[in-house]
Design an enzyme around this catalytic site. Structure first.
Site, PDB file in Angstrom:
ATOM      1  N   ARG A  55      10.371 -16.211 -16.890  1.00  0.00           N
ATOM      2  CA  ARG A  55       9.559 -15.039 -16.560  1.00  0.00           C
ATOM      3  C   ARG A  55       8.215 -15.432 -15.962  1.00  0.00           C
ATOM      4  NH1 ARG A  55       7.493 -13.169 -21.024  1.00  0.00           N
ATOM      5  NH2 ARG A  55       9.437 -12.766 -22.100  1.00  0.00           N
ATOM      6  N   TYR A 108      -1.483   6.182  -0.627  1.00  0.00           N
ATOM      7  CA  TYR A 108      -0.022   6.233  -0.641  1.00  0.00           C
ATOM      8  C   TYR A 108       0.413   7.242  -1.714  1.00  0.00           C
ATOM      9  CZ  TYR A 108       4.676   4.135  -1.251  1.00  0.00           C
ATOM     10  OH  TYR A 108       6.020   3.904  -1.351  1.00  0.00           O
ATOM     11  N   ASP A 180      -5.353  -1.567  -1.520  1.00  0.00           N
ATOM     12  CA  ASP A 180      -3.992  -1.653  -0.994  1.00  0.00           C
ATOM     13  C   ASP A 180      -4.144  -2.142   0.448  1.00  0.00           C
ATOM     14  OD1 ASP A 180      -1.530  -1.181   0.223  1.00  0.00           O
ATOM     15  OD2 ASP A 180      -1.087   0.545  -1.044  1.00  0.00           O
ATOM     16  N   LYS A 205       7.058  -4.669   2.840  1.00  0.00           N
ATOM     17  CA  LYS A 205       6.837  -4.273   4.226  1.00  0.00           C
ATOM     18  C   LYS A 205       6.832  -5.512   5.135  1.00  0.00           C
ATOM     19  CE  LYS A 205       6.719  -0.186   2.472  1.00  0.00           C
ATOM     20  NZ  LYS A 205       5.550   0.510   1.999  1.00  0.00           N
TER      21      LYS A 205
HETATM   22  C1  LIG Z   1       5.403   1.171   0.732  1.00  0.00           C
HETATM   23  C2  LIG Z   1       4.017   1.138   0.303  1.00  0.00           C
HETATM   24  C3  LIG Z   1       3.677   0.814  -1.017  1.00  0.00           C
HETATM   25  C4  LIG Z   1       4.710   0.601  -2.090  1.00  0.00           C
HETATM   26  O1  LIG Z   1       5.538  -0.496  -1.883  1.00  0.00           O
HETATM   27  P1  LIG Z   1       7.014  -0.527  -2.523  1.00  0.00           P
HETATM   28  O2  LIG Z   1       7.379  -1.953  -2.457  1.00  0.00           O
HETATM   29  O3  LIG Z   1       7.836   0.384  -1.700  1.00  0.00           O
HETATM   30  O4  LIG Z   1       6.886  -0.033  -3.949  1.00  0.00           O
HETATM   31  C5  LIG Z   1       2.359   0.729  -1.335  1.00  0.00           C
HETATM   32  N1  LIG Z   1       1.391   0.964  -0.430  1.00  0.00           N
HETATM   33  C6  LIG Z   1       1.668   1.279   0.833  1.00  0.00           C
HETATM   34  C7  LIG Z   1       0.558   1.498   1.788  1.00  0.00           C
HETATM   35  C8  LIG Z   1       2.988   1.395   1.241  1.00  0.00           C
HETATM   36  O5  LIG Z   1       3.251   1.766   2.493  1.00  0.00           O
END
Ligand SMILES: *Cc1c(COP(=O)(O)O)cnc(C)c1O
Length: 389
Positions: A55, A108, A180, A205
């Site tokens: 882990r 988001y 973020d 992403k």
């Molecule tokens: C997609 C996204 C997330 C979340 O990511 P996941 O891996 O889908 O949980 C967070 N912030 C932004 C800006 C996003 O576009």
């Protein structure tokens, strides 16, 4: 070292790769110790890239964490099973009942939802603030404000935030700044040079880059790393080795892919600005996007994600526009090699601190690495169907 070279080198330490190019994929829960002394040594060093228990990571995860710190900065990198888990995990690491957080109004949507449900239930209050607030955020800071959360550019509406001004106000007040940074990626925005304490990536992403893995990361300054890491261990977060391997592989071509996403998206955004069906385009690298001057000051590039507002759109016309797309597939997420299109009909639903634009529906595009001529032809056909309906 320049960033292109860093992308190739990052995380490829000999102790992890052995005699091959890439760190192997370790499928492991139990780590076996030869002697009592070995076991005690592992316990002593368990938070420092030392094999201890599955882990807590193996060289597959260590290499990726090391690479992320090398590229984004920060003293350490915690891994999470998704980007959303990285956001909620980072916030939960620093708040307790009775605290207050400031969340950007253009966050988001699932981040908002986490604040409105889990944090609320825990007795942590959220205040949403105008993305363009800048230094004025100091007026919203309360004695119990623990976290100021930024997302720049904002999801969907793309406002670029004055992160250094917000960070200065937050720090003067003793609050932690979390960001973020998914849109900026580790290449186009340097969070720690702009006052951020904890930087979050939905690695799902661009880092993974091929629409086939869910993964999140949070990197932290030396001052905040111990607490972030310990809380992520307490909550049992980990990321699967195959997924982390794909993220490491994605990193190697991140620079090349982003260059093409950037170029294609700018071509399409400029083309859309000239279309009569379009009310306005919101691309951080183009004048007219709220916060464009800040983008010019703080970012070193733009990715494939931007939005535009249609002037009008009946349900029927919107469906005609979207349903016949050949290259722009309709779906959530972004950051893969392929183009995506996402309609948002009621942006006011996810805004509480700022008025929503009053034009027709918002269309978010993720521009992939296809040839831009084919993408323009696809949109052009779409506009024809829109007008005919
Ligand atoms: C997609 C996204 C997330 C979340 O990511 P996941 O891996 O889908 O949980 C967070 N912030 C932004 C800006 C996003 O576009």
């Amino acid at each position: 070292m320049k960033k292109e070279t860093r992308l190739v080198d990052a995380g490829r330490r000999k102790e992890w790769t052995g005699k091959v190019v890439n760190p192997p994929v370790y499928h492991a829960s139990t780590v076996i110790f030869d002697t009592l002394a070995d076991m005690k040594n592992a316990i002593r060093h368990r938070e420092k890239n030392h094999l201890y228990y599955g882990r807590r990571g193996t060289p597959t995860q260590f290499a990726f964490q090391d690479a992320l710190c090398e590229l984004e900065g920060g003293a350490g990198c915690a891994l999470y099973p998704s980007g959303l888990a990285a956001i909620s995990g980072a916030i939960l690491s620093f708040v307790e009942s009775g605290d207050h957080i400031l969340m950007v109004d253009g966050a988001y949507e699932p981040t908002r939802s986490f604040c409105d449900t889990v944090l609320k239930r825990m007795g942590v209050e959220t205040t949403y603030y105008d993305p363009l607030i800048g230094a004025e955020i100091r007026k919203l800071l309360r004695p119990n404000t623990r976290v100021v959360f930024v997302e720049s550019p904002c999801s969907l509406t793309m406002e670029v935030q004055d992160v250094p001004a917000i960070a200065k106000a937050a720090h003067d007040h003793g609050a932690i700044v979390m960001m973020d940074n998914t849109w900026g990626t580790p290449l186009y925005f340097k969070p720690f040079e702009h006052g951020v304490d904890i930087s979050i990536q939905a690695a799902t992403k661009y880092i993974v880059g091929h629409s086939d893995v869910m993964l999140g990361t949070a990197t932290a300054t030396p001052e905040h790393w111990d607490q972030l890491r310990e809380m992520s261990f307490q909550m049992g977060y980990c990321a699967a080795p195959d997924d982390v391997y794909l993220a490491l592989r994605g990193l190697r071509t991140l620079g090349l892919r982003l260059k093409q996403h950037q170029e294609n998206a700018l071509i399409l955004a400029r083309w859309l600005e000239e279309r009569e069906e379009v009310d306005h385009v919101r691309h951080p690298a183009l004048p007219g996007c709220p916060g464009h001057d800040i983008w010019k000051r703080d970012f070193t590039g733009s990715c494939g994600l931007f939005s535009f507002f249609l002037k009008q759109g009946s349900e029927k016309a919107l469906a005609a526009f979207l349903d016949g797309m050949q290259h722009f597939k309709m779906g959530f997420s972004w950051g893969g090699y392929e183009s995506l299109i996402l309609p948002v009909q009621n942006i006011a639903r996810i805004r509480t601190a700022t008025p929503a634009p009053t034009s027709g529906p918002l269309i978010r595009l993720h521009v992939g690495i296809e040839h831009p001529d084919d993408l323009i032809a696809d949109l052009e056909q779409g506009f024809k169907r829109l007008r005919a309906n």
